[in-house]
Write a protein that holds these residues in place. Sequence first.
Motif, mmCIF file in Angstrom:
data_model
loop_
_atom_site.group_PDB
_atom_site.id
_atom_site.type_symbol
_atom_site.label_atom_id
_atom_site.label_comp_id
_atom_site.label_asym_id
_atom_site.label_seq_id
_atom_site.Cartn_x
_atom_site.Cartn_y
_atom_site.Cartn_z
ATOM 1 N N LEU A 1 -5.410 2.844 0.217
ATOM 2 C CA LEU A 1 -5.346 3.544 -1.050
ATOM 3 C C LEU A 1 -6.343 4.581 -1.553
ATOM 4 O O LEU A 1 -5.942 5.474 -2.213
ATOM 5 C CB LEU A 1 -4.946 2.536 -2.130
ATOM 6 C CG LEU A 1 -3.621 1.792 -2.249
ATOM 7 C CD1 LEU A 1 -3.697 0.695 -3.347
ATOM 8 C CD2 LEU A 1 -2.514 2.665 -2.090
ATOM 9 N N THR A 2 -7.533 4.131 -1.346
ATOM 10 C CA THR A 2 -8.660 5.051 -1.804
ATOM 11 C C THR A 2 -9.028 6.328 -0.754
ATOM 12 O O THR A 2 -8.941 5.955 0.350
ATOM 13 C CB THR A 2 -10.221 4.297 -1.952
ATOM 14 O OG1 THR A 2 -10.318 3.574 -0.575
ATOM 15 C CG2 THR A 2 -9.644 2.996 -3.038
ATOM 16 N N PRO A 3 -9.474 7.044 -1.232
ATOM 17 C CA PRO A 3 -9.725 8.449 -0.389
ATOM 18 C C PRO A 3 -10.956 8.270 0.267
ATOM 19 O O PRO A 3 -11.720 7.400 -0.116
ATOM 20 C CB PRO A 3 -9.849 9.665 -1.473
ATOM 21 C CG PRO A 3 -9.977 8.928 -2.649
ATOM 22 C CD PRO A 3 -9.677 7.656 -2.714
ATOM 23 N N GLY A 4 -11.092 9.001 1.168
ATOM 24 C CA GLY A 4 -12.465 8.891 2.131
ATOM 25 C C GLY A 4 -12.379 8.937 3.601
ATOM 26 O O GLY A 4 -11.286 8.524 3.979
ATOM 27 N N THR A 5 -13.464 9.376 4.288
ATOM 28 C CA THR A 5 -13.558 9.361 5.677
ATOM 29 C C THR A 5 -13.882 8.028 6.299
ATOM 30 O O THR A 5 -14.714 7.449 5.938
ATOM 31 C CB THR A 5 -14.350 10.552 6.041
ATOM 32 O OG1 THR A 5 -13.975 11.732 5.508
ATOM 33 C CG2 THR A 5 -14.356 10.317 7.829
ATOM 34 N N GLY A 6 -13.255 7.423 7.083
ATOM 35 C CA GLY A 6 -13.358 6.191 7.812
ATOM 36 C C GLY A 6 -13.398 4.936 6.611
ATOM 37 O O GLY A 6 -14.046 4.542 6.082
ATOM 38 N N ALA B 1 1.003 -1.065 0.026
ATOM 39 C CA ALA B 1 -0.149 -0.019 0.028
ATOM 40 C C ALA B 1 0.717 1.299 0.094
ATOM 41 O O ALA B 1 0.725 2.159 -0.632
ATOM 42 C CB ALA B 1 -0.955 -0.015 1.174
ATOM 43 N N VAL B 2 2.107 1.218 0.811
ATOM 44 C CA VAL B 2 2.676 2.454 0.880
ATOM 45 C C VAL B 2 3.491 2.620 -0.595
ATOM 46 O O VAL B 2 3.633 3.677 -0.876
ATOM 47 C CB VAL B 2 4.034 2.228 1.902
ATOM 48 C CG1 VAL B 2 4.843 3.458 1.882
ATOM 49 C CG2 VAL B 2 3.294 2.219 3.358
ATOM 50 N N LEU B 3 3.961 1.632 -1.270
ATOM 51 C CA LEU B 3 4.637 1.776 -2.342
ATOM 52 C C LEU B 3 3.643 2.255 -3.552
ATOM 53 O O LEU B 3 4.193 3.130 -4.017
ATOM 54 C CB LEU B 3 5.219 0.480 -2.942
ATOM 55 C CG LEU B 3 6.261 -0.227 -2.012
ATOM 56 C CD1 LEU B 3 6.737 -1.585 -2.515
ATOM 57 C CD2 LEU B 3 7.550 0.409 -2.439
ATOM 58 N N PHE B 4 2.451 1.637 -3.520
ATOM 59 C CA PHE B 4 1.606 2.305 -4.450
ATOM 60 C C PHE B 4 0.902 3.657 -4.056
ATOM 61 O O PHE B 4 0.322 4.079 -5.162
ATOM 62 C CB PHE B 4 0.497 1.109 -4.829
ATOM 63 C CG PHE B 4 0.892 -0.017 -5.797
ATOM 64 C CD1 PHE B 4 0.844 0.217 -6.973
ATOM 65 C CD2 PHE B 4 1.681 -1.109 -5.414
ATOM 66 C CE1 PHE B 4 1.083 -0.738 -8.124
ATOM 67 C CE2 PHE B 4 2.045 -2.109 -6.226
ATOM 68 C CZ PHE B 4 1.873 -1.774 -7.622
ATOM 69 N N GLN B 5 1.227 4.028 -3.035
ATOM 70 C CA GLN B 5 0.559 5.663 -2.803
ATOM 71 C C GLN B 5 1.687 6.245 -3.366
ATOM 72 O O GLN B 5 1.108 7.255 -3.765
ATOM 73 C CB GLN B 5 0.506 5.691 -1.260
ATOM 74 C CG GLN B 5 -0.567 5.056 -0.452
ATOM 75 C CD GLN B 5 -0.498 5.192 0.840
ATOM 76 O OE1 GLN B 5 0.515 5.354 1.640
ATOM 77 N NE2 GLN B 5 -1.800 5.037 1.590
ATOM 78 N N ALA B 6 2.961 5.919 -3.330
ATOM 79 C CA ALA B 6 3.943 6.832 -3.983
ATOM 80 C C ALA B 6 3.782 6.576 -5.432
ATOM 81 O O ALA B 6 3.939 7.617 -6.195
ATOM 82 C CB ALA B 6 5.256 6.402 -3.477
#
Length: 310
Positions: free
Chosen positions: A247-252, A128-133
């Motif tokens: 990876l996806t945005p959003g609250t919670g 997840a960290v790698l693909f966030q970058a």
Amino acid sequence: MRKGQYRFVAGFLLAPLALYLIFVIWPYIQTFGYSLTDWSGESPNFKFVGLDNYTALFHDDVFKQAIWHNVLLLVFIPVLTILISLFFAFMVNVGGRGGAGGVSGVKGSNIYKIIYFFPQVLSLAILAVLFQALYRSDEGGLLNGILIKLGLVDANSPIEWMNNPKLVLWCLMVVIIWHGVGFYLVLFSAAMQSIPREIYEAALLDGAGRSQTFFRVTLPLLWESVQTAWVYLGIVAMDMFVLASTLTPGTGFGGGPDHHGEVIATVLMRNFLYFGKSGYACAMGIVMLVLTMIISVITLRATRRERIEF
């Protein structure tokens, strides 16, 4: 002697069976019981509401959208992962031609196996960290940085990979496929190595090309391994919680933009921990369990073929 043997076997099975019932079956039963209540997850006081939670699910647009996303993942992830893995496994095992050995993998196949398997040693958290970058929505992101350098994207309007409703689900698929190909390549490679080389050599002598050898020889003899891979990948596609929530945005627990990155697991955890609707979330969990079991049974029966002996 036979009765004593049965008692011996039963004695060894009793403890594992008891542990399985306590730690696997009993939580499922408890979850189903909670799904029939309005439990908040914290208060010990809750009341029985029957099938109200299940009825509410049919009117929950977010949950229905999440089911549709899981269906799409269920279609594309197993198909693409298996096809890519089969292709690579075929090439590194029997894709070469010529030489004194007759049939062999392409040159450097041992190195390719290590390279392809490397993503499998990474945990989903690191992934997840790698693909966030990789998916950053500015020129600091790897994808956008490359596209900007090539002049394919304007630096002032980079691609919003995880904020684009049309791209977010496909971006999640890429991560899972990239992560899974190495494992199934090793699985299919092990199965291919059990196939006698004489079969491939006979096909080669008969003038069969790579595609004919793959579809007429390799795939039929690997069908049981493909069937197993399909079930496991189906279960992966029905989960997707770790990557979708990080990876996806959003609250919670993510799920954005505008619920276009939502899967059943993210909706479930948001209701369980964020909204305090634990009984409702338990109903989602039971639906997810039933769908996974149905899909597994259908997959096993639909892909069942007569065993080929060699």
